[in-house]
Write an enzyme that holds these catalytic residues in place. Sequence first.
Site, PDB file in Angstrom:
ATOM      1  N   HIS A  13       7.481  -6.444  10.729  1.00 23.36           N
ATOM      2  CA  HIS A  13       8.866  -6.073  11.025  1.00 23.36           C
ATOM      3  C   HIS A  13       9.312  -6.653  12.368  1.00 23.36           C
ATOM      4  O   HIS A  13      10.457  -7.093  12.513  1.00 23.36           O
ATOM      5  CB  HIS A  13       8.997  -4.546  11.032  1.00 23.36           C
ATOM      6  CG  HIS A  13       8.684  -3.918   9.711  1.00 23.36           C
ATOM      7  ND1 HIS A  13       8.366  -2.585   9.566  1.00 23.36           N
ATOM      8  CD2 HIS A  13       8.619  -4.455   8.459  1.00 23.36           C
ATOM      9  CE1 HIS A  13       8.143  -2.328   8.290  1.00 23.36           C
ATOM     10  NE2 HIS A  13       8.283  -3.445   7.604  1.00 23.36           N
ATOM     11  N   GLU A  37       7.498   8.321  13.627  1.00 23.71           N
ATOM     12  CA  GLU A  37       7.634   7.658  12.327  1.00 23.71           C
ATOM     13  C   GLU A  37       8.431   8.523  11.347  1.00 23.71           C
ATOM     14  O   GLU A  37       9.131   8.000  10.476  1.00 23.71           O
ATOM     15  CB  GLU A  37       6.259   7.353  11.738  1.00 23.71           C
ATOM     16  CG  GLU A  37       5.424   6.358  12.528  1.00 23.71           C
ATOM     17  CD  GLU A  37       5.912   4.918  12.391  1.00 23.71           C
ATOM     18  OE1 GLU A  37       6.875   4.678  11.633  1.00 23.71           O
ATOM     19  OE2 GLU A  37       5.330   4.035  13.035  1.00 23.71           O
ATOM     20  N   TRP A  91       0.838  -1.206   0.000  1.00 24.20           N
ATOM     21  CA  TRP A  91       0.000   0.000   0.000  1.00 24.20           C
ATOM     22  C   TRP A  91       0.871   1.253   0.000  1.00 24.20           C
ATOM     23  O   TRP A  91       2.007   1.240   0.465  1.00 24.20           O
ATOM     24  CB  TRP A  91      -0.940   0.003   1.201  1.00 24.20           C
ATOM     25  CG  TRP A  91      -0.261   0.090   2.543  1.00 24.20           C
ATOM     26  CD1 TRP A  91       0.178  -0.940   3.327  1.00 24.20           C
ATOM     27  CD2 TRP A  91       0.075   1.295   3.261  1.00 24.20           C
ATOM     28  NE1 TRP A  91       0.764  -0.462   4.475  1.00 24.20           N
ATOM     29  CE2 TRP A  91       0.711   0.907   4.474  1.00 24.20           C
ATOM     30  CE3 TRP A  91      -0.101   2.655   3.022  1.00 24.20           C
ATOM     31  CZ2 TRP A  91       1.163   1.824   5.424  1.00 24.20           C
ATOM     32  CZ3 TRP A  91       0.352   3.579   3.966  1.00 24.20           C
ATOM     33  CH2 TRP A  91       0.972   3.154   5.150  1.00 24.20           C
ATOM     34  N   GLU A 150       8.912   1.597   6.278  1.00 23.37           N
ATOM     35  CA  GLU A 150       8.553   2.419   7.430  1.00 23.37           C
ATOM     36  C   GLU A 150       8.287   3.873   7.027  1.00 23.37           C
ATOM     37  O   GLU A 150       7.437   4.545   7.626  1.00 23.37           O
ATOM     38  CB  GLU A 150       9.687   2.379   8.459  1.00 23.37           C
ATOM     39  CG  GLU A 150       9.814   1.066   9.212  1.00 23.37           C
ATOM     40  CD  GLU A 150       8.821   0.969  10.357  1.00 23.37           C
ATOM     41  OE1 GLU A 150       8.329   2.019  10.803  1.00 23.37           O
ATOM     42  OE2 GLU A 150       8.544  -0.163  10.804  1.00 23.37           O
ATOM     43  N   ASP A 181       2.121  -3.564   9.361  1.00 22.45           N
ATOM     44  CA  ASP A 181       3.518  -3.446   8.924  1.00 22.45           C
ATOM     45  C   ASP A 181       4.464  -3.633  10.107  1.00 22.45           C
ATOM     46  O   ASP A 181       5.477  -4.335  10.016  1.00 22.45           O
ATOM     47  CB  ASP A 181       3.769  -2.065   8.318  1.00 22.45           C
ATOM     48  CG  ASP A 181       3.249  -1.920   6.904  1.00 22.45           C
ATOM     49  OD1 ASP A 181       2.745  -2.907   6.341  1.00 22.45           O
ATOM     50  OD2 ASP A 181       3.359  -0.815   6.348  1.00 22.45           O
ATOM     51  N   GLU A 182       4.136  -2.971  11.220  1.00 23.35           N
ATOM     52  CA  GLU A 182       4.999  -3.056  12.396  1.00 23.35           C
ATOM     53  C   GLU A 182       5.094  -4.496  12.910  1.00 23.35           C
ATOM     54  O   GLU A 182       6.154  -4.933  13.360  1.00 23.35           O
ATOM     55  CB  GLU A 182       4.479  -2.138  13.512  1.00 23.35           C
ATOM     56  CG  GLU A 182       4.316  -0.678  13.122  1.00 23.35           C
ATOM     57  CD  GLU A 182       5.630   0.048  12.913  1.00 23.35           C
ATOM     58  OE1 GLU A 182       6.692  -0.598  12.897  1.00 23.35           O
ATOM     59  OE2 GLU A 182       5.594   1.277  12.762  1.00 23.35           O
ATOM     60  N   THR A 229       5.326  -0.452  18.829  1.00 22.19           N
ATOM     61  CA  THR A 229       4.642   0.433  17.889  1.00 22.19           C
ATOM     62  C   THR A 229       3.419  -0.255  17.283  1.00 22.19           C
ATOM     63  O   THR A 229       2.415   0.410  16.982  1.00 22.19           O
ATOM     64  CB  THR A 229       5.592   0.911  16.778  1.00 22.19           C
ATOM     65  OG1 THR A 229       6.243  -0.221  16.188  1.00 22.19           O
ATOM     66  CG2 THR A 229       6.635   1.853  17.325  1.00 22.19           C
ATOM     67  N   GLU A 248       9.445  -2.710  17.651  1.00 19.66           N
ATOM     68  CA  GLU A 248       8.460  -2.906  16.588  1.00 19.66           C
ATOM     69  C   GLU A 248       7.140  -3.441  17.151  1.00 19.66           C
ATOM     70  O   GLU A 248       6.067  -3.075  16.679  1.00 19.66           O
ATOM     71  CB  GLU A 248       9.004  -3.860  15.521  1.00 19.66           C
ATOM     72  CG  GLU A 248      10.173  -3.317  14.714  1.00 19.66           C
ATOM     73  CD  GLU A 248       9.758  -2.309  13.645  1.00 19.66           C
ATOM     74  OE1 GLU A 248       8.616  -1.851  13.636  1.00 19.66           O
ATOM     75  OE2 GLU A 248      10.614  -1.981  12.805  1.00 19.66           O
ATOM     76  N   HIS A 265       4.726   5.276   6.680  1.00 21.41           N
ATOM     77  CA  HIS A 265       3.891   5.521   7.861  1.00 21.41           C
ATOM     78  C   HIS A 265       3.854   7.005   8.202  1.00 21.41           C
ATOM     79  O   HIS A 265       2.784   7.587   8.408  1.00 21.41           O
ATOM     80  CB  HIS A 265       4.421   4.726   9.055  1.00 21.41           C
ATOM     81  CG  HIS A 265       4.482   3.255   8.814  1.00 21.41           C
ATOM     82  ND1 HIS A 265       5.165   2.390   9.647  1.00 21.41           N
ATOM     83  CD2 HIS A 265       3.958   2.487   7.835  1.00 21.41           C
ATOM     84  CE1 HIS A 265       5.045   1.157   9.188  1.00 21.41           C
ATOM     85  NE2 HIS A 265       4.328   1.188   8.087  1.00 21.41           N
TER      86      HIS A 265
END
Length: 331
Positions: free
Chosen positions: A202, A76, A33, A113, A198-199, A169, A166, A116
């Site tokens: 990761h 971020e 995305w 990252e 996403d976090e 967050t 990670e 974000h």
Amino acid sequence: MSIKNVRLEVMQAIEPQVKGFMDEFLIPTEKIWQPTDFLPDSQSDNFFDEVEQIREEAKELGYDFWVTLVADTITEEALPTYESWLMDVEGIDQHNGKENGWSKWVRAWTAEENRHGDVLNKYLYLSGRVNMREVEITTQHLISDGFDIGTDRDPYKNFVYTSFQELATNISHKRVGKMARQKSNGLLAKMCTIIAGDEMRHHLAYREFVKTIMGQDPDGMVQAFADMMKRKIVMPAHFLRESGGSIGTAFEHFSNCAQKLGVYTAQDYVDILKKLNSYWEIGNLRSLTEQGEKARDYLMKLPERLERIAERMKFPQTQQTFKWVEANGSL
């Protein structure tokens, strides 16, 4: 052989596995995305109507919520600091051509990252609820002030830190998204939820890095883990300050807001430690040196000790004010 040389050898030994980690935990640029997938299309005739909807929905969100969202966004946006720090870690050789797996990972992770901060910054701008110039000043301060997370150039300590951070967050973004959904703000909820996803990816990657290193050098890894927990895992924005303020003052006030809202709490810190202890099977480590055994035992006893401390902790209930957000209500 020195500790530094052992860790460099381990990093070099597992470097060929990094491509597999990238394939498993990162998403190709063409498929992932992008911020514009969630924001009004400036080329559309409906752009201003969509912006007005964002502004109307934003009115339902309270003061502490906006403070937390701003601080999350600024955190971020400080990606240049984090990338430069990780690129300097032992074994992440950015000068040995672009084929070094570790440096390729850091660049690709940073690229993911970076989205974000982009999407959250644009949302804040369109919402009309925050003083963007003050936000931008704080962001510039945070990047120019740099940070010190207590890891030095040690890859073991850095990967412990990123594994922990990670997941922290992930928790924060997920809860902010849930609060937005409770206020019928579907767009912001969706944005925060996908960022949280996403976090989590990761986190799983860095967690796997540590597990892989544990297979090569369990004694060194468990000692590095224990050392990081003794120092305490500081948040990447722990130097946060507003215009005219001193380093770190805004972060303390933001942390109180996050604690009060339940976005990220002292108990969350303990829970993350428990999860890492469990996944890395710290309690099952054997054939360690005396120092390794002490580190293992310390880590296994630490959650209970931290829980007792968390139960006694008291946080200010007074409304903290920030230059980022006008004081017009609280959540």
